[in-house]
Design an enzyme around this catalytic site. Sequence first.
Site, PDB file in Angstrom:
ATOM      1  N   GLU A 316     -89.895 -71.420  31.849  1.00 43.29           N
ATOM      2  CA  GLU A 316     -89.394 -72.543  32.637  1.00 43.29           C
ATOM      3  C   GLU A 316     -90.536 -73.403  33.174  1.00 43.29           C
ATOM      4  OE1 GLU A 316     -86.234 -73.571  36.238  1.00 43.29           O
ATOM      5  OE2 GLU A 316     -86.829 -71.484  35.887  1.00 43.29           O
ATOM      6  N   HIS A 342     -79.999 -63.017  42.322  1.00 46.74           N
ATOM      7  CA  HIS A 342     -79.370 -63.838  41.276  1.00 46.74           C
ATOM      8  C   HIS A 342     -77.853 -63.674  41.355  1.00 46.74           C
ATOM      9  CE1 HIS A 342     -78.560 -66.028  37.814  1.00 46.74           C
ATOM     10  NE2 HIS A 342     -79.255 -65.381  36.899  1.00 46.74           N
TER      11      HIS A 342
END
Length: 417
Positions: A316, A342
């Site tokens: 990313e 998450h």
Amino acid sequence: MQLKRVVVTGLGALTPIGNNIQEYWDALISGKSGAAPITYYDTEKHKTKFACEVKNFKVEDFIDRKEARRLDKFSQYAIVASDEAIKDAGITPENINKHRVGVIWGAGIGGLETFQEEVLSYAAGDGTPRFNPFFIPKMIADIAPAHISMRNGFMGPNYTTVSACASSANAMIDAFNYIRLGMCDVIISGGSEAAVTIAGMGGFNSMHALSTRNDSPETASRPFDATRDGFVLGEGAGALVLEEYEHAKARGAKIYCEIGGGGMSSDAYHLTAPHPEGIGVIAVMENCLRDAGVQPEEVEHINTHGTSTPLGDVAELKAISAVFGDHAKNININSTKSMTGHLLGAAGGIEAIASILAIKNGIIPPTINHTTVDENINPELNLTLNKAQKRAIKIAMSNTFGFGGHNACVLFKKLEA
């Protein structure tokens, strides 16, 4: 066709670090970790014994006890967060047309706890298929927005987007498009998830996706740190009220920000791993910028997907450097998953809220638990490490990616008259 402007007029959150918007924001800027030993079941034989559970939550404080028994936790969470967002937006039957108000929600898994309980109950029996009549209506992923709709009488579009961890970001992009095309005035969007279960934890452990830092759960989610060893599973919900700008103005609504654009892409690469050079991530951010009509050098903040996995974090950040070039070092980059864990299908919802509140309050929440530099990460990037940073922001982006190569990116703008 002249596209409508879309703004955010209400927020609601139920998270591992706060059970409403104010608690959530206060915890974010103070760098609070939501990870702790699991309380829902005996973890003795499990590889990972901790998660980011919602804490001090009594469903009967929000939902009638009889009704709550007919709801999986992911639907309970959705109702509580959306109730807060709707109240925050000042939505009432008198100031809306119920046929032009929809609910587009995200969930990556849905009623996993319900599925687990019913199957285990059947397996422990004599083989006779005795199932709760609410088994299917509790489990199916589309049922959370159905309950939000029925609870409030909203008769516009109503469905769930399922794209793993990108689910609620995809929901927001769909909602944004329905409104800017003039098909709706208001849409409740976001996502919820409740996968901290034996099956959820066991399944992710079998994939070697979860951190096993059992000796220090509160520091286990450590995006961008060289010693990261997997993500920490979280649960909860994030809800946003998206509204057509003129409609919001006409009813005197407060406005948090404007949604500038949304981007989607696919890695088309691997079942669970990102492309090592972040090709799909490059595409999704470029698509989002193009949709918003924003130049890369205008972006000041990116809330990354940043899950604390060895491959994902590096890919990313490589993609961010590729898209933004030399300007990347001027962007405040962070990962609020370092605090919340998450939340799978709800991640996009709560992280969009974090981005919006960063614009509103001029503070970037930190990426906590960083102690060791990763030589594979560009040292010039400002990862907002360990401490919140004050900064006036006009444009922020939020990235969410899911197993299967699903990528979604939403861009938020400080409202300009």
